[in-house]
Write a protein that holds these residues in place. Sequence first.
Motif, PDB file in Angstrom:
ATOM      1  N   CYS A   6       0.814  -1.222   0.000  1.00  0.00           N
ATOM      2  CA  CYS A   6       0.000   0.000   0.000  1.00  0.00           C
ATOM      3  C   CYS A   6       0.846   1.271   0.000  1.00  0.00           C
ATOM      4  CB  CYS A   6      -0.979   0.005   1.172  1.00  0.00           C
ATOM      5  SG  CYS A   6      -0.190   0.101   2.801  1.00  0.00           S
ATOM      6  N   ASN A   7       2.077   1.199   0.484  1.00  0.00           N
ATOM      7  CA  ASN A   7       2.943   2.379   0.495  1.00  0.00           C
ATOM      8  C   ASN A   7       3.896   2.415  -0.697  1.00  0.00           C
ATOM      9  OD1 ASN A   7       1.820   3.459   2.830  1.00  0.00           O
ATOM     10  ND2 ASN A   7       3.180   2.286   4.159  1.00  0.00           N
ATOM     11  N   VAL A   8       3.640   1.540  -1.668  1.00  0.00           N
ATOM     12  CA  VAL A   8       4.394   1.555  -2.927  1.00  0.00           C
ATOM     13  C   VAL A   8       3.393   1.911  -4.018  1.00  0.00           C
ATOM     14  CG1 VAL A   8       5.922   0.258  -4.455  1.00  0.00           C
ATOM     15  CG2 VAL A   8       5.858  -0.278  -2.017  1.00  0.00           C
ATOM     16  N   PRO A   9       3.287   3.188  -4.408  1.00  0.00           N
ATOM     17  CA  PRO A   9       2.155   3.648  -5.228  1.00  0.00           C
ATOM     18  C   PRO A   9       2.176   3.239  -6.694  1.00  0.00           C
ATOM     19  CG  PRO A   9       3.659   5.461  -4.788  1.00  0.00           C
ATOM     20  CD  PRO A   9       4.142   4.302  -3.969  1.00  0.00           C
ATOM     21  N   THR A  10       3.347   2.944  -7.258  1.00  0.00           N
ATOM     22  CA  THR A  10       3.386   2.669  -8.704  1.00  0.00           C
ATOM     23  C   THR A  10       3.676   1.195  -8.983  1.00  0.00           C
ATOM     24  OG1 THR A  10       5.767   3.060  -8.983  1.00  0.00           O
ATOM     25  CG2 THR A  10       4.302   4.996  -9.041  1.00  0.00           C
ATOM     26  N   TYR A  11       3.298   0.757 -10.188  1.00  0.00           N
ATOM     27  CA  TYR A  11       3.555  -0.636 -10.572  1.00  0.00           C
ATOM     28  C   TYR A  11       5.048  -0.888 -10.757  1.00  0.00           C
ATOM     29  CZ  TYR A  11      -1.352  -1.797 -10.937  1.00  0.00           C
ATOM     30  OH  TYR A  11      -2.672  -2.041 -10.622  1.00  0.00           O
ATOM     31  N   LYS A  12       5.764   0.107 -11.247  1.00  0.00           N
ATOM     32  CA  LYS A  12       7.221  -0.046 -11.351  1.00  0.00           C
ATOM     33  C   LYS A  12       7.816  -0.224  -9.961  1.00  0.00           C
ATOM     34  CE  LYS A  12      11.453   2.257 -12.853  1.00  0.00           C
ATOM     35  NZ  LYS A  12      12.060   3.502 -13.372  1.00  0.00           N
ATOM     36  N   GLY A  13       7.324   0.547  -8.991  1.00  0.00           N
ATOM     37  CA  GLY A  13       7.799   0.433  -7.615  1.00  0.00           C
ATOM     38  C   GLY A  13       7.491  -0.927  -7.012  1.00  0.00           C
ATOM     39  N   LYS A  14       6.328  -1.482  -7.351  1.00  0.00           N
ATOM     40  CA  LYS A  14       5.950  -2.803  -6.832  1.00  0.00           C
ATOM     41  C   LYS A  14       6.865  -3.886  -7.399  1.00  0.00           C
ATOM     42  CE  LYS A  14       1.099  -1.319  -6.697  1.00  0.00           C
ATOM     43  NZ  LYS A  14       0.943  -0.922  -5.301  1.00  0.00           N
ATOM     44  N   VAL A  15       7.187  -3.782  -8.704  1.00  0.00           N
ATOM     45  CA  VAL A  15       8.116  -4.736  -9.318  1.00  0.00           C
ATOM     46  C   VAL A  15       9.488  -4.629  -8.645  1.00  0.00           C
ATOM     47  CG1 VAL A  15       9.377  -5.294 -11.437  1.00  0.00           C
ATOM     48  CG2 VAL A  15       6.925  -4.818 -11.537  1.00  0.00           C
ATOM     49  N   ARG A  16       9.936  -3.403  -8.443  1.00  0.00           N
ATOM     50  CA  ARG A  16      11.231  -3.171  -7.791  1.00  0.00           C
ATOM     51  C   ARG A  16      11.233  -3.742  -6.378  1.00  0.00           C
ATOM     52  NH1 ARG A  16      12.326   2.876  -7.708  1.00  0.00           N
ATOM     53  NH2 ARG A  16      10.623   2.740  -6.203  1.00  0.00           N
ATOM     54  N   ALA A  17      10.134  -3.553  -5.642  1.00  0.00           N
ATOM     55  CA  ALA A  17      10.035  -4.083  -4.281  1.00  0.00           C
ATOM     56  C   ALA A  17      10.167  -5.600  -4.267  1.00  0.00           C
ATOM     57  CB  ALA A  17       8.711  -3.659  -3.648  1.00  0.00           C
ATOM     58  N   PHE A  18       9.546  -6.253  -5.256  1.00  0.00           N
ATOM     59  CA  PHE A  18       9.627  -7.714  -5.335  1.00  0.00           C
ATOM     60  C   PHE A  18      11.075  -8.177  -5.524  1.00  0.00           C
ATOM     61  CE2 PHE A  18       9.809 -11.512  -8.062  1.00  0.00           C
ATOM     62  CZ  PHE A  18       9.241 -12.434  -7.187  1.00  0.00           C
ATOM     63  N   HIS A  19      11.810  -7.470  -6.369  1.00  0.00           N
ATOM     64  CA  HIS A  19      13.199  -7.864  -6.627  1.00  0.00           C
ATOM     65  C   HIS A  19      14.124  -7.545  -5.455  1.00  0.00           C
ATOM     66  CE1 HIS A  19      12.911  -9.323 -10.766  1.00  0.00           C
ATOM     67  NE2 HIS A  19      11.947  -8.433 -10.909  1.00  0.00           N
ATOM     68  N   HIS A  20      13.659  -6.720  -4.504  1.00  0.00           N
ATOM     69  CA  HIS A  20      14.434  -6.406  -3.311  1.00  0.00           C
ATOM     70  C   HIS A  20      13.898  -7.129  -2.077  1.00  0.00           C
ATOM     71  CE1 HIS A  20      15.934  -3.016  -5.739  1.00  0.00           C
ATOM     72  NE2 HIS A  20      16.911  -2.940  -4.884  1.00  0.00           N
ATOM     73  N   ALA A  21      12.995  -8.076  -2.251  1.00  0.00           N
ATOM     74  CA  ALA A  21      12.371  -8.764  -1.115  1.00  0.00           C
ATOM     75  C   ALA A  21      13.312  -9.821  -0.523  1.00  0.00           C
ATOM     76  CB  ALA A  21      11.059  -9.402  -1.554  1.00  0.00           C
ATOM     77  N   PHE A  22      12.854 -10.495   0.544  1.00  0.00           N
ATOM     78  CA  PHE A  22      13.647 -11.555   1.167  1.00  0.00           C
ATOM     79  C   PHE A  22      14.073 -12.592   0.131  1.00  0.00           C
ATOM     80  CE2 PHE A  22      11.317 -10.622   5.304  1.00  0.00           C
ATOM     81  CZ  PHE A  22      12.440 -10.158   5.968  1.00  0.00           C
ATOM     82  N   SER A  23      15.294 -13.073   0.285  1.00  0.00           N
ATOM     83  CA  SER A  23      15.800 -14.132  -0.596  1.00  0.00           C
ATOM     84  C   SER A  23      15.398 -15.498  -0.049  1.00  0.00           C
ATOM     85  CB  SER A  23      17.325 -14.054  -0.681  1.00  0.00           C
ATOM     86  OG  SER A  23      17.844 -15.190  -1.333  1.00  0.00           O
ATOM     87  N   THR A  24      14.888 -16.356  -0.919  1.00  0.00           N
ATOM     88  CA  THR A  24      14.545 -17.724  -0.510  1.00  0.00           C
ATOM     89  C   THR A  24      15.798 -18.584  -0.376  1.00  0.00           C
ATOM     90  OG1 THR A  24      14.219 -18.336  -2.830  1.00  0.00           O
ATOM     91  CG2 THR A  24      12.268 -17.635  -1.602  1.00  0.00           C
ATOM     92  N   ASN A  25      16.931 -18.094  -0.889  1.00  0.00           N
ATOM     93  CA  ASN A  25      18.182 -18.856  -0.864  1.00  0.00           C
ATOM     94  C   ASN A  25      19.185 -18.314   0.144  1.00  0.00           C
ATOM     95  OD1 ASN A  25      17.334 -20.464  -3.135  1.00  0.00           O
ATOM     96  ND2 ASN A  25      17.816 -18.716  -4.438  1.00  0.00           N
ATOM     97  N   ASP A  26      18.847 -17.243   0.831  1.00  0.00           N
ATOM     98  CA  ASP A  26      19.794 -16.618   1.749  1.00  0.00           C
ATOM     99  C   ASP A  26      19.117 -16.367   3.095  1.00  0.00           C
ATOM    100  OD1 ASP A  26      22.124 -15.561   2.685  1.00  0.00           O
ATOM    101  OD2 ASP A  26      21.970 -13.661   1.614  1.00  0.00           O
ATOM    102  N   CYS A  27      18.650 -17.465   3.686  1.00  0.00           N
ATOM    103  CA  CYS A  27      17.952 -17.382   4.964  1.00  0.00           C
ATOM    104  C   CYS A  27      18.184 -18.667   5.744  1.00  0.00           C
ATOM    105  CB  CYS A  27      16.449 -17.157   4.740  1.00  0.00           C
ATOM    106  SG  CYS A  27      15.637 -18.412   3.729  1.00  0.00           S
TER     107      CYS A  27
END
Length: 255
Positions: free
Chosen positions: A67-88
């Motif tokens: 909800c605090n990421v207003p644009t679709y480009k921002g949402k895509v960027r957020a996904f690529h900066h999310a938690f890593s499934t391989n580094d936890c």
Amino acid sequence: AGGPGWRLPGRVLELVFSYLELRELRSCALVCKLWHRVLHGDENSEVWRSLAARCLAEEALRTDILCNVPTYKGKVRAFHHAFSTNDCSRNVYIKKNGFTLHRNPIAQSTDGARTKIGFSEGRHAWEVWWEGPLGTVAVIGIATKRAAMQCQGYVALLGSDDQSWGWNLVDNNLLHNGEVNGSFPQCNNAPKYQIGERIRVILDMEDKTLAFERGYEFLGVAFRGLPKVCLYPAVSAVYGNTEVTLVYLGKPLDG
């Protein structure tokens, strides 16, 4: 790049670009000023809407996670900066929404996770919030690639060595190199963290500082003199079945 394709009208280019993946779009943005403008001029264009629909889980788009990421480009960027499934830690998994860590109920273990992408320059902000009990230790902060993401016992893993810096939300202590670096925020009777509160983390690699906000209140700089290395947003948790969500926001807004 000298053929007729680069002269296509912007609307046609947008339609073509909407079928491409992020890596291909990065290359296209370098071709010419027109292509760059078509890709980055409108962060809610069909290009970014299509890419968001392909790479983001429906739950992430449908709920208030972004909800605090207003644009679709921002949402895509957020996904690529999310938690890593391989580094936890092996005791956690990333939920289908792509942004939330779930810690399994494993006794006598502290478990953490880093994001997919770290930062060695620039200014960056992200939100973190707990969606379950904190337990005895619940730490948010940053870590290098060398910091451990799992250890025995219930400890403040983030901040336990010289490779990580953390704020323990349970007792409001700042932690680095296995030592308490004072309490935070620095005020009398600082309120304790409430489940669901979004904490905004601000990493400034130019000033080498890490700061925090709660709601829209700036709590102050927590750490100074950070090393010029690649630093990753990270968390560590101890409570069974607790969940932590992290969303990258981009460059922080000054105000």
